[in-house]
Design an enzyme around this catalytic site. Structure first.
Site, mmCIF file in Angstrom:
data_model
loop_
_atom_site.group_PDB
_atom_site.id
_atom_site.type_symbol
_atom_site.label_atom_id
_atom_site.label_comp_id
_atom_site.label_asym_id
_atom_site.label_seq_id
_atom_site.Cartn_x
_atom_site.Cartn_y
_atom_site.Cartn_z
ATOM 1 N N ASP A 131 0.865 -1.182 0.000
ATOM 2 C CA ASP A 131 0.000 0.000 0.000
ATOM 3 C C ASP A 131 0.898 1.228 0.000
ATOM 4 O O ASP A 131 2.028 1.168 -0.502
ATOM 5 C CB ASP A 131 -0.955 -0.025 1.196
ATOM 6 C CG ASP A 131 -2.286 0.669 0.890
ATOM 7 O OD1 ASP A 131 -2.262 1.896 0.700
ATOM 8 O OD2 ASP A 131 -3.313 -0.007 0.832
ATOM 9 N N HIS A 145 2.111 1.881 -3.246
ATOM 10 C CA HIS A 145 1.158 2.824 -3.838
ATOM 11 C C HIS A 145 1.663 4.256 -3.816
ATOM 12 O O HIS A 145 0.910 5.185 -4.073
ATOM 13 C CB HIS A 145 -0.192 2.745 -3.120
ATOM 14 C CG HIS A 145 -0.900 1.437 -3.315
ATOM 15 N ND1 HIS A 145 -2.140 1.171 -2.765
ATOM 16 C CD2 HIS A 145 -0.541 0.313 -3.983
ATOM 17 C CE1 HIS A 145 -2.511 -0.064 -3.094
ATOM 18 N NE2 HIS A 145 -1.551 -0.605 -3.829
#
Length: 404
Positions: free
Chosen positions: A233, A256
């Site tokens: 993430d 991310h």
């Protein structure tokens, strides 16, 4: 003869004071050792069991409690070895006027039973003023065992799995030279805290869902630097109420990217103000530098944000503002984004839309500046472009892709 006499004198003194270690340290009470003015509380002395399947949670809490209640220079020692822990809370406030050092030389492993974590964190520090966590050791969340229970991709109201390190109301802390891996949820969550410095960290969990490297919220003066973060993430996410945050010399990827947000999910959120992200490298991330807010949010602000000297390699979405994140709601976001500077951003992208600024129709983005942007598409099939809505951008210097 003189040397023999000195040895006898040392032995007599040690016997009178309790005992000595091989280096000349003195015992200062149950499980503690005084050496060079620092009293060390070794978790082994409190019953920790390295290399075994039985938990050492109680021993760790007892060692912390003894160090926290000691009115002097204190150190908690975690020697080499593997230690199993369930939910572990290091509670303050502590008596010492100097920071407590936690010297992590071994490996901490989380118990795989998810029911062992009723709180938000696996290892939590609460109301501690003065902390140094270092030692080159490893914190292994054993997330593989519980990732199947993560439903946040399909359930917007999901319950986050526990963070490996959860800091609440912590002040004057330095976290350095440790390795966090395979967290159940976030690797680190810092909230309601002040003056936190994190550097020389290695964070690895590339396959885990919602395994942010570091999430910061409701905190003032947090500095993150010189670290490598590889997660499933955001490498670093900056949430509501964050003020005076610096992210410097971070290598991020996979993951991310580095994000502000998500903002606006909860009612009455606090503003984000004063963020610097500089000298960072992003490698193959799905996003580069991103600001994201939920639609239909309550009013708040995100302002005073600088992204400077960023290098990207094969990043999918290099520069993003998304004020309709995570929802199909037609109601606009009321998070007002302003005073944002992008300066000296360069590298390569796999996406033909390198810059996407989708701001709120109700509170358009204001005072956004781009200076020297040089992004190149890895494929020559398409041209690089930008897309913008509800924002006026000021441009200086090189601009590739061309302005909106």
């Amino acid at each position: 003869m003189a040397m023999r006499t000195n040895v006898i004198v040392v032995l007599i003194l040690c016997s009178a004071l309790a005992s000595c270690d091989a280096a000349g340290g003195q015992q200062a009470g149950h499980g503690s050792l005084v050496e060079r003015g620092v009293t060390t509380f070794n978790v082994l002395s409190f019953g920790a069991k390295p290399g075994k399947q039985e938990e050492s949670t109680e021993a760790f809490i007892k060692a912390w409690r003894a160090a926290c209640d000691f009115n002097g220079n204190a150190r908690v020692l975690i020697p080499p070895g593997v230690y199993k822990l369930s939910e572990t809370i290091f509670q303050g406030p502590c008596k010492s006027k100097t920071p407590i050092t936690v010297l992590l030389q071994g490996t901490l492993q989380a118990v795989s039973d998810i029911s062992a974590y009723p709180g938000k964190g696996w290892i939590s520090l609460d109301e501690v003023d003065g902390l140094i966590l270092t030692g080159g050791g490893t914190i292994d969340g054993q997330g593989q065992a519980v990732w199947p229970y993560n439903d946040c991709k399909t359930n917007p109201d999901c319950a986050h799995l526990p963070a490996s390190l959860y800091f609440t109301k912590v002040k004057n802390a330095k976290i350095k030279s440790i390795h966090l891996m395979n967290s159940m949820g976030f690797h680190m969550h810092v909230t309601w805290s002040y003056l936190i410095r994190l550097h020389s960290l290695k964070i690895t969990s590339p396959d885990g869902p919602n395994t942010d490297g570091l999430h910061i919220s409701k905190s003032n003066t947090v500095k993150v630097s010189r670290s490598v973060i590889q997660t499933g993430d955001d490498c670093v996410s900056v949430g509501q109420g964050s003020t005076n945050i610096t992210i410097n010399q971070i290598t991020c990827g996979p993951g991310h990217g580095i994000s502000v947000g998500s903002l606006g999910k909860l009612p009455n959120e606090q503003d984000v103000q004063g963020l610097i992200v500089k000298n960072c490298t992003l490698l193959g991330t799905t996003n580069g530098i991103r600001i994201k807010t939920y639609p239909a949010s309550g009013p708040s602000r995100a302002s005073g944000i600088l992204f400077k000297d960023i290098i990207m390699y094969n990043v999918k979405n290099p520069i993003v503002i998304d004020q309709n994140y995570g929802s199909d709601s037609s109601k606009p976001s009321l998070v007002r984004i302003s005073d944002v500077v992008y300066q000296n951003i360069k590298g390569t992208t796999i996406s033909p839309v390198a810059i996407s600024l989708l701001c709120s129709s109700q509170v358009p983005c204001n005072n956004v500046h781009f200076h020297n942007i040089n992004l190149q598409l890895t494929s020559n099939i398409q041209k690089l472009s930008s897309t913008c809505s509800n924002v006026k951008v000021q441009y200086t210097g090189l601009q590739n892709p061309p302005p909106c």
